[in-house]
Design an enzyme around this catalytic site. Structure first.
Site, PDB file in Angstrom:
ATOM      1  N   CYS A  18       7.289   9.966  -2.044  1.00  0.00           N
ATOM      2  CA  CYS A  18       8.582   9.806  -1.375  1.00  0.00           C
ATOM      3  C   CYS A  18       8.370   8.891  -0.175  1.00  0.00           C
ATOM      4  O   CYS A  18       8.633   9.250   0.964  1.00  0.00           O
ATOM      5  CB  CYS A  18       9.152  11.150  -0.939  1.00  0.00           C
ATOM      6  SG  CYS A  18      10.869  11.003  -0.390  1.00  0.00           S
ATOM      7  N   CYS A  51       0.866  18.534  -7.921  1.00  0.00           N
ATOM      8  CA  CYS A  51       1.237  18.791  -6.514  1.00  0.00           C
ATOM      9  C   CYS A  51       2.654  19.345  -6.540  1.00  0.00           C
ATOM     10  O   CYS A  51       3.613  18.668  -6.169  1.00  0.00           O
ATOM     11  CB  CYS A  51       1.170  17.516  -5.674  1.00  0.00           C
ATOM     12  SG  CYS A  51      -0.471  16.862  -5.391  1.00  0.00           S
TER      13      CYS A  51
END
Length: 473
Positions: free
Chosen positions: A406, A285
């Site tokens: 994140c 990704c």
């Protein structure tokens, strides 16, 4: 009224003064509200245009930036204060009016601008962008707000901690209640820790550079406006006001802007102990390319090749730009990581930094806290599990997968990894945990392992999560 007074001519209409700084800040807030844009994407082109027109100098740009980000970070607190100063529900106030009120509230309560100047400038802005009628409403509300300082207002509008701890923290620190609850669950501990975290979310983050190994050195990036990185051997921190685009290595792509937490994730994956060959790496990704650029540089030093895959073509182009000039072999493709074009067992190291809520980067994208909803976690869950399963399929037996987000939300971190390893919602995958903590030497407060959660208030980084898994069969 005397005859003389009745004959007095009416005062001539005074045109409102146009303040380029506050008009630009208002335009940025409207873009965030109307288009679901992010301030860090909206603000730079607005500032660039203002500079080109000659409207702005460096101090103007700094003030506009503070007004936008300060207002967004404290939006929840300011909403509670504005609500206490009006006689109608907040939802009945037109959003543009609320933006002007929030900008005014921030100037009154969150900056050193004198109260009379903050009210006057906000009313002039209202006259320009809202009209004289609504400017009177803005004037009345801001004059009420100006009667108290921030601490006094917070004491009035926040419920006592003893009555409702989460709602108290939500108002005081300007986070939605559900976000406070989720962060507290992930962090654990008592009141002091969660308050430190929420305060850190409302602070302006440092700009951190990465010297991509083999292409640049930290010495090249060091100067009067820099500080050494805290944890990453490739990091340099810019002092306030430093301009990364002015640094030659950044211009040339040999260095870049990258949070130290992201650097630590890539470094830990690259240094994880491996059995057998170490020739093919995958970033599954990869957009927008920061971790891919660091991984590509590290791979090149070992003679390994990197495949960087990104589903969205426009983000894949950003990855190509980040990797341009990488000395080692690499390839960038636009592909869906849940339906990959590569064969199972093709790679020795795989990073899967999955799409997530972004709750770990609220310092950089403060508006995300108001945009996300608890039900969003359910939307991310199948994708995150699917990407991790494909990552474990893509790596050979003995190879290593890094699962990163994140976000510190447990539903996006350890729960995802445990579900995949235990076969919840899909076939079980035979893999073992690798302790990440020894791979982040010198970094304190990494918990009990084997996975690691970084925190803004403890590490000065985004709240990055990393689990490392070795495929065993």
């Amino acid at each position: 009224m005397s005859e003389q007074a009745s004959r007095r001519p009416p005062k001539p209409y005074r045109r409102p003064k146009k303040d380029p700084v506050r008009i630009l800040a208002f335009e940025a807030l409207r873009a965030v509200d109307e288009r679901d844009a992010y301030a860090n994407l909206v603000l730079p082109p607005l500032l660039k245009k203002a500079r080109e027109k000659g409207d702005f100098d460096g101090r103007d740009a700094a003030l506009a930036t503070e007004l936008v980000y300060g207002t967004l970070r404290r939006q929840g607190t300011y909403d509670a204060i504005v609500s206490a100063c009006i006689d109608r529900p907040l939802r009945e106030v037109d959003p543009p009016v609320l933006d002007v009120l929030s900008l005014g509230a921030h100037q009154l309560l969150g900056t050193r601008i004198p109260s009379h100047a903050a009210v006057s400038a906000s009313v002039e802005l209202a006259r320009v962008v809202l009209g004289d009628g609504r400017a009177k409403f803005v004037n009345a509300v801001l004059r009420k707000i100006a009667q108290n300082d921030l601490d006094t207002w917070v004491a009035q509008v926040a419920p006592p901690y003893e009555d409702d701890a989460e709602d108290h923290l939500a108002v005081v620190h300007s986070h939605p209640r559900w976000v406070v609850s989720a962060l507290w669950d992930a962090l654990g501990g008592g009141r002091a820790g969660i308050e430190d975290l929420l305060e850190a979310d409302n602070e302006r983050p440092e700009v951190t550079l990465v010297a991509r190994p083999g292409r640049a050195t930290t010495e090249e990036l060091t100067g009067e406006d820099t500080l050494p990185g805290r944890w990453s051997p490739y990091a340099v921190r810019l002092a306030e006001g430093g301009e990364p685009g002015a640094i030659e290595a950044v211009k040339e792509g040999r260095a870049g802007v990258q949070d130290e937490g992201s650097q630590l994730v890539a470094i830990a994956l690259a240094n994880a102990p491996l059995e057998g060959r170490d020739e093919r790496w995958l970033d599954g990704c990869a957009g927008p390319g920061g971790k891919a650029a660091l991984l590509g540089a590290l791979a090149a030093q070992r003679g390994a090749a990197l495949l960087a895959s990104e589903k969205q073509p426009h983000r894949a182009r950003l990855v190509e730009r980040a990797l341009a000039g990488n000395p080692g072999p690499y390839q960038v493709i636009a592909a869906d990581g849940t339906r990959p074009p590569w064969r199972p067992g093709s790679f020795d190291r795989v990073l899967m930094d999955v799409p997530c809520s972004g709750l770990g980067a609220l310092r950089r994208r403060p508006e995300a806290r108001w945009r996300r909803r608890p039900e969003d976690m359910d939307g991310f869950a199948p994708l995150q599990r699917g990407l991790l399963r494909e990552a474990l399929s893509a790596v050979r037996v003995g190879g290593v997968v890094g699962y990163a987000t994140c976000s510190p939300h447990l539903a996006e971190t350890r729960v995802v990894v445990e579900d995949v390893l235990k076969g919840r919602g899909g076939p079980a995958v035979e893999a073992e945990w690798i302790d990440v903590r020894p791979l982040m030497p010198g970094v304190p407060g990494l918990g009990d392992g084997p996975d690691v959660q970084l925190w803004p208030h403890l590490h000065g980084t985004d709240a990055m999560y990393l689990a490392l898994l070795r495929r065993t069969a």
